[in-house]
Write a protein that holds these residues in place. Structure first.
Motif, PDB file in Angstrom:
ATOM      1  N   THR A 169      21.724  34.340  45.357  1.00  0.00           N
ATOM      2  CA  THR A 169      20.620  33.402  45.517  1.00  0.00           C
ATOM      3  C   THR A 169      21.151  31.979  45.632  1.00  0.00           C
ATOM      4  OG1 THR A 169      19.328  34.897  44.113  1.00  0.00           O
ATOM      5  CG2 THR A 169      18.317  32.806  44.659  1.00  0.00           C
ATOM      6  N   GLU A 170      21.839  31.720  46.740  1.00  0.00           N
ATOM      7  CA  GLU A 170      22.313  30.363  47.005  1.00  0.00           C
ATOM      8  C   GLU A 170      21.264  29.631  47.834  1.00  0.00           C
ATOM      9  OE1 GLU A 170      23.349  30.061  50.647  1.00  0.00           O
ATOM     10  OE2 GLU A 170      22.158  31.854  50.322  1.00  0.00           O
ATOM     11  N   LEU A 171      21.607  28.498  48.401  1.00  0.00           N
ATOM     12  CA  LEU A 171      20.627  27.631  49.032  1.00  0.00           C
ATOM     13  C   LEU A 171      19.845  28.323  50.150  1.00  0.00           C
ATOM     14  CD1 LEU A 171      19.349  24.862  49.275  1.00  0.00           C
ATOM     15  CD2 LEU A 171      21.270  24.140  50.697  1.00  0.00           C
ATOM     16  N   THR A 172      20.545  29.001  51.044  1.00  0.00           N
ATOM     17  CA  THR A 172      19.864  29.665  52.161  1.00  0.00           C
ATOM     18  C   THR A 172      18.941  30.776  51.665  1.00  0.00           C
ATOM     19  OG1 THR A 172      21.695  29.178  53.666  1.00  0.00           O
ATOM     20  CG2 THR A 172      20.204  30.958  54.303  1.00  0.00           C
ATOM     21  N   ARG A 173      19.411  31.549  50.690  1.00  0.00           N
ATOM     22  CA  ARG A 173      18.592  32.621  50.128  1.00  0.00           C
ATOM     23  C   ARG A 173      17.356  32.062  49.430  1.00  0.00           C
ATOM     24  NH1 ARG A 173      16.473  37.443  50.688  1.00  0.00           N
ATOM     25  NH2 ARG A 173      16.188  38.554  48.713  1.00  0.00           N
ATOM     26  N   VAL A 174      17.516  30.953  48.721  1.00  0.00           N
ATOM     27  CA  VAL A 174      16.361  30.311  48.083  1.00  0.00           C
ATOM     28  C   VAL A 174      15.351  29.892  49.145  1.00  0.00           C
ATOM     29  CG1 VAL A 174      15.591  28.282  46.793  1.00  0.00           C
ATOM     30  CG2 VAL A 174      17.599  29.545  46.031  1.00  0.00           C
ATOM     31  N   GLY A 175      15.847  29.345  50.246  1.00  0.00           N
ATOM     32  CA  GLY A 175      14.957  28.983  51.341  1.00  0.00           C
ATOM     33  C   GLY A 175      14.193  30.180  51.872  1.00  0.00           C
ATOM     34  N   GLN A 176      14.855  31.317  51.998  1.00  0.00           N
ATOM     35  CA  GLN A 176      14.185  32.537  52.457  1.00  0.00           C
ATOM     36  C   GLN A 176      13.098  32.967  51.487  1.00  0.00           C
ATOM     37  OE1 GLN A 176      17.580  35.115  52.774  1.00  0.00           O
ATOM     38  NE2 GLN A 176      18.016  34.556  54.893  1.00  0.00           N
ATOM     39  N   LEU A 177      13.383  32.883  50.188  1.00  0.00           N
ATOM     40  CA  LEU A 177      12.411  33.278  49.172  1.00  0.00           C
ATOM     41  C   LEU A 177      11.195  32.349  49.171  1.00  0.00           C
ATOM     42  CD1 LEU A 177      14.846  34.162  46.235  1.00  0.00           C
ATOM     43  CD2 LEU A 177      13.613  35.759  47.713  1.00  0.00           C
ATOM     44  N   ILE A 178      11.455  31.052  49.346  1.00  0.00           N
ATOM     45  CA  ILE A 178      10.337  30.099  49.403  1.00  0.00           C
ATOM     46  C   ILE A 178       9.485  30.365  50.639  1.00  0.00           C
ATOM     47  CG2 ILE A 178       9.737  27.664  49.650  1.00  0.00           C
ATOM     48  CD1 ILE A 178      12.273  26.999  48.056  1.00  0.00           C
ATOM     49  N   TYR A 179      10.138  30.694  51.738  1.00  0.00           N
ATOM     50  CA  TYR A 179       9.410  30.997  52.973  1.00  0.00           C
ATOM     51  C   TYR A 179       8.490  32.207  52.796  1.00  0.00           C
ATOM     52  CZ  TYR A 179       8.891  33.571  57.369  1.00  0.00           C
ATOM     53  OH  TYR A 179       8.399  34.318  58.400  1.00  0.00           O
ATOM     54  N   THR A 180       8.982  33.247  52.116  1.00  0.00           N
ATOM     55  CA  THR A 180       8.144  34.439  51.916  1.00  0.00           C
ATOM     56  C   THR A 180       6.929  34.140  51.029  1.00  0.00           C
ATOM     57  OG1 THR A 180       9.479  35.158  50.012  1.00  0.00           O
ATOM     58  CG2 THR A 180      10.099  36.010  52.169  1.00  0.00           C
ATOM     59  N   LYS A 181       7.070  33.153  50.120  1.00  0.00           N
ATOM     60  CA  LYS A 181       5.947  32.804  49.241  1.00  0.00           C
ATOM     61  C   LYS A 181       4.954  31.858  49.915  1.00  0.00           C
ATOM     62  CE  LYS A 181       8.264  31.127  45.812  1.00  0.00           C
ATOM     63  NZ  LYS A 181       8.516  30.482  44.488  1.00  0.00           N
ATOM     64  N   THR A 182       5.478  30.958  50.751  1.00  0.00           N
ATOM     65  CA  THR A 182       4.630  29.893  51.300  1.00  0.00           C
ATOM     66  C   THR A 182       4.206  30.116  52.744  1.00  0.00           C
ATOM     67  OG1 THR A 182       6.544  28.617  52.053  1.00  0.00           O
ATOM     68  CG2 THR A 182       5.770  28.230  49.794  1.00  0.00           C
TER      69      THR A 182
END
Length: 220
Positions: A169-182
């Motif tokens: 869960t580095e920066l790019t992965r965090v971005g992916q997770l935020i995208y799936t939520k928002t």
């Protein structure tokens, strides 16, 4: 465009993702530099041909195999022959081996750029080859190779985005997770890109500062 959902609620997650990215990139760069100096120095010296071929093979293989495939092989492939490691170790190992192959050529080229007269002068002073390397040759190669080394560090920071494929869960992965939520891919990836750009910009500024200091110290 609505950046509030990112800036108000997800900045802490992005910050910790950036911390993990920098941790992996820094560790990988340190190990890559160590590997590169071992390989680069030995290849620049007169070593037995079989050993040189071994190091040449390492450089060609790890420069030729895509980093994504290398990460998959280390994390998913090696366990099939009994070599198991956690995802952070696999990420650092993959980035280190890949980066070391590229940086070793920088080290080797820097060593070969030192005039042969430097070696002869060291020898005339009674210095061994190891002493010549440590006290005379390597300090000069560091000054020569510093811009390329910092570029390599920037490249490792950017390439670390690929470790998201092995569940880090580095920066790019965090971005992916935020995208799936928002469901806001445009805003999310703009913010992630700006963060990467800011970090690389700071590395470039640091590189310029170090290069100026080294050049000043060398010309004194």
């Amino acid at each position: 465009m609505n950046f509030d959902v990112i800036l108000l609620y997800n900045l802490p997650a992005l910050f910790w993702g950036l911390v993990i990215t920098l941790k992996i990139a820094f560790l990988s760069f340190i190990f890559a530099v160590i590997i590169a100096h071992i390989v680069g120095i030995l290849r620049a010296l007169n070593i037995p041909k079989p050993v040189d071929m071994l190091f040449r093979g390492y450089v060609e293989i790890f420069r030729g195999v895509p980093l994504l495939i290398l990460l998959f092989f280390i994390y998913y492939g090696l366990p099939s022959i009994g070599i198991v490691m956690d995802n952070t170790t696999a990420a650092v190992l993959g980035l280190s081996l890949n980066g070391g192959a590229y940086i070793s050529e920088i080290v080797r080229a820097s060593l070969l750029s030192i005039p042969k007269g430097q070696w002869d002068a060291c020898s005339s002073l009674g210095m061994s080859k190891v002493q010549s390397l440590i006290y005379v040759i390597i300090p000069q190669t560091i000054r020569i190779s510093m811009p390329s080394l910092m570029n390599s560090f920037s490249a490792i920071i950017k390439e670390s985005s690929l470790v998201s494929v092995i569940a880090i869960t580095e920066l790019t992965r965090v971005g992916q997770l935020i995208y799936t939520k928002t469901s806001s891919p445009f805003e999310v990836y703009i913010v992630v890109a700006i963060i990467y750009l800011s970090v690389i910009g700071m590395v470039s500024l640091l590189s310029d500062l170090i290069e100026k200091r080294l050049n000043y110290a060398y010309t004194r």
